[in-house]
Enzyme design. Structure first.
Site, PDB file in Angstrom:
ATOM      1  CE1 TYR A  72      46.929  32.152  38.422  1.00 30.97           C
ATOM      2  CE2 TYR A  72      46.636  29.781  38.276  1.00 30.97           C
ATOM      3  CZ  TYR A  72      46.369  30.979  38.894  1.00 30.97           C
ATOM      4  OH  TYR A  72      45.542  31.011  39.991  1.00 30.97           O
ATOM      5  CG  HIS A  92      39.940  36.783  44.821  1.00 33.55           C
ATOM      6  ND1 HIS A  92      41.106  36.086  45.092  1.00 33.55           N
ATOM      7  CD2 HIS A  92      39.649  36.503  43.537  1.00 33.55           C
ATOM      8  CE1 HIS A  92      41.487  35.406  44.018  1.00 33.55           C
ATOM      9  NE2 HIS A  92      40.622  35.636  43.055  1.00 33.55           N
TER      10      HIS A  92
HETATM   11  C1  GBH Z   1      43.634  34.048  38.804  1.00 30.69           C
HETATM   12  O1  GBH Z   1      43.814  35.033  37.834  1.00 30.69           O
HETATM   13  C2  GBH Z   1      42.515  34.447  39.752  1.00 30.69           C
HETATM   14  O2  GBH Z   1      43.049  35.146  40.869  1.00 30.69           O
HETATM   15  C3  GBH Z   1      41.725  33.260  40.243  1.00 30.69           C
HETATM   16  O3  GBH Z   1      40.578  33.700  40.899  1.00 30.69           O
HETATM   17  C4  GBH Z   1      41.409  32.341  39.077  1.00 30.69           C
HETATM   18  O4  GBH Z   1      40.582  31.279  39.439  1.00 30.69           O
HETATM   19  C5  GBH Z   1      42.723  31.839  38.536  1.00 30.69           C
HETATM   20  O5  GBH Z   1      43.468  32.916  38.080  1.00 30.69           O
HETATM   21  C6  GBH Z   1      42.595  30.889  37.350  1.00 30.69           C
HETATM   22  O6  GBH Z   1      42.145  31.567  36.226  1.00 30.69           O
HETATM   23  O7  GBH Z   1      40.816  34.453  28.409  1.00 30.69           O
HETATM   24  O8  GBH Z   1      39.926  36.687  28.346  1.00 30.69           O
HETATM   25  O9  GBH Z   1      38.930  35.069  29.796  1.00 30.69           O
HETATM   26  C7  GBH Z   1      44.882  34.804  36.906  1.00 30.69           C
HETATM   27  C8  GBH Z   1      44.829  35.800  35.781  1.00 30.69           C
HETATM   28  C9  GBH Z   1      43.057  36.599  34.430  1.00 30.69           C
HETATM   29  C10 GBH Z   1      44.292  34.687  33.756  1.00 30.69           C
HETATM   30  C11 GBH Z   1      41.991  36.281  33.413  1.00 30.69           C
HETATM   31  C12 GBH Z   1      43.222  34.350  32.781  1.00 30.69           C
HETATM   32  C13 GBH Z   1      41.444  35.071  31.423  1.00 30.69           C
HETATM   33  C14 GBH Z   1      41.253  36.077  30.364  1.00 30.69           C
HETATM   34  N1  GBH Z   1      43.766  35.438  34.863  1.00 30.69           N
HETATM   35  N2  GBH Z   1      42.526  35.512  32.315  1.00 30.69           N
HETATM   36  S1  GBH Z   1      40.155  35.541  29.131  1.00 30.69           S
END
Ligand code: GBH
Length: 480
Positions: free
Chosen positions: A307, A128
């Site tokens: 999500y 992870h």
């Molecule tokens: C999960 O990813 C992860 O597996 C987990 O560890 C994490 O805590 C959880 O989501 C909650 O976020 O706006 O450019 O910063 C979900 C996919 C990837 C969605 C990164 C949000 C943020 C991109 N995530 N994204 S940015």
């Protein structure tokens, strides 16, 4: 007001697994204890600018020392499974796979034994996002082909040490995020890669091969004796076409190809989606015939992290970052009538759209011939509110609604015939939310960062507990 979904434990088949999920770097802390080596996240967060509140996971929520208390709480709430991740650098501090760090093995043995004693089934993720930093420094991490063998050695050590008790394995969590945000955009560790952004496609390629290599080791050396299963966790938003127009319908499909097909198509069909090849050409690596044969069907279940959802429209040249430009899609948060796709949670990217999960699960079932699916993460966050009282922060009614809605969506998919076997809420505890630090709280259990990291179940944890016990009274539809 919105109609609340009606959902009860009885809507799910017997044997359906309900659990909670976390990951090592986000909760463990104990950065320099137990012989652990540095991971790329330890090093990445040394540059304070990388994280919104300039924090890191050195201590995180101290789960390394409090795991018993945490597992006891989990068990008392009635969860039957726990998806946690193993820190690679606790097992092999330099990543090279020569000699296991016995203290690291002992920690996970204690953790696993304790959860089993409390009636909780372990679901272990091998990776992870916390790559041993030495592999980054010496090889370039996931950009290098050599990583495949190192990952296989690490996987083998985990199967050998823990596989007598762990029967559900996940190789890699969200390879998409490591490729795009880790090696591409660089907002996650290791902070991009040298040279062209397009080199990030190599990080994806090697994760697929590494996943397959780990499954291969399991099938050759452990499966007969241990009888477990090994899956991959992918993440995908639902892409709802913005309009009836064919170009928007095709764009939404393309968006899903660039998230999900990127990883599952090679494993199920032997190659990347055509829509990716068309747009990326030689930037996208190729699988040799031998590779294709090797990766084909190397998976026992699909882990789905989900999500949120977006409307997707076709756009020849969107004003967005490189990744959306190459996809030629535009992400839209409102329907063409002006209606929002859903309420926003604290994170900018997270809209509450329960029906998106129902559609996504049906999509996966249809496209990949009805595989076993676990929803390995689902949840929402709220802002860390420094001025709120404890009573206020524990009253997370929006999250209760989120879980009711999304669980109802899973139940509906099961009725449609989709083979969903389990559901894991993200997250058990408030924790280190990567580049957002501790400013976003995804936990069903509140962690008081100012008072000794004490744990306090939120209303959503208590709702889950009643739901799991089959107390449905609370879950009646709100028919307003
Ligand atoms: C999960 O990813 C992860 O597996 C987990 O560890 C994490 O805590 C959880 O989501 C909650 O976020 O706006 O450019 O910063 C979900 C996919 C990837 C969605 C990164 C949000 C943020 C991109 N995530 N994204 S940015």
């Amino acid at each position: 007001t919105a109609r609340e979904a009606e959902v009860a434990r009885a809507d799910f088949p017997d044997g359906f697994v309900f659990g909670v999920a976390t990951s090592a770097y986000q909760i463990e802390g104990a950065r320099r204890e137990g012989g652990k080596g540095d991971s790329i996240w330890d090093v990445f967060t040394e540059d304070k600018e990388r994280v919104l509140d300039r924090s890191n996971g050195d201590i995180a929520v101290d789960h390394y020392h409090r795991y018993k208390e945490d597992i006891e709480l989990m068990a008392s709430l009635g969860f039957g499974a726990y998806r946690f991740s193993i820190s690679w650098a606790r097992i092999f501090p330099d990543g090279l796979g020569e000699k296991v760090n016995e203290q690291g093995v002992a920690f996970y043995n204690d953790l696993i034994n304790f959860m089993i004693a409390k009636g909780i089934e372990p679901y272990a993720t091998l990776y992870h996002w916390d790559l041993p930093n030495n592999l980054q420094k010496t090889l370039g991490g996931w950009i290098s082909e050599k990583i495949v063998d190192y990952f296989a050695l690490y996987a083998e050590a985990c199967f050998a040490n823990f596989g007598d008790r762990v029967k559900r394995w996940i190789t890699i969590n969200e390879p998409l995020q490591t490729a795009v945000n880790g090696y591409g955009i660089g907002v996650f560790a290791p902070g991009g890669c040298e040279g062209e952004t397009a080199r990030c496609y190599l990080a994806a390629h090697h994760q697929i091969l590494a996943h397959a290599a780990a499954v291969d080791v399991y099938r050759r050396k452990f499966k007969a004796a241990q009888g477990g299963e090994v899956g991959l966790v992918v993440d995908c938003e639902w892409a709802e076409p913005f309009s009836e127009k064919a170009e928007d319908q095709i764009a939404a499909q393309r968006r899903i190809d660039f998230q999900l097909g990127w990883y599952l198509d090679p494993i199920y069909f032997g190659d990347y989606p055509e829509s990716m090849r068309e747009r990326l050409g030689s930037d996208l690596p190729t699988f040799s015939e031998k590779d294709k044969e090797f990766i084909r069907n190397k998976i026992d279940f699909v882990g789905m992290n989900h999500y949120t959802s977006r409307f997707i429209a076709h756009h020849q040249n969107p004003e967005d970052i490189y990744f959306y430009q190459v996809q030629q899609v535009e992400r839209i948060e409102k329907w063409n009538t002006g209606e929002k796709i859903g309420e926003r949670a604290a994170s900018e990217w997270l809209f509450i759209v329960p029906w998106g999960l129902h559609k996504l699960l049906n999509y996966v079932a249809k496209k990949y011939d009805n595989p076993a699916i676990y929803v390995t993460e689902n949840g929402m966050d709220e802002e860390d509110d420094q001025s709120a009282t404890l009573e206020q922060v524990l009253n997370d009614t929006t999250r209760v609604g989120y879980f009711k809605g999304y669980l109802a969506s899973v139940a509906q998919a099961i009725k449609d015939g989709v083979d969903v076997r389990g559901y894991f809420a993200w997250s058990f505890l408030d924790n280190f939310e990567w580049a957002m630090g501790y400013t976003k709280r995804f936990g069903i259990v509140y962690v008081d960062y100012k008072n000794g990291l004490s744990r306090h179940p939120k209303a959503s944890a208590l709702w889950f507990s009643r739901f799991l016990k089959g107390e449905a009274a609370e879950n009646k539809a709100d028919t307003n």
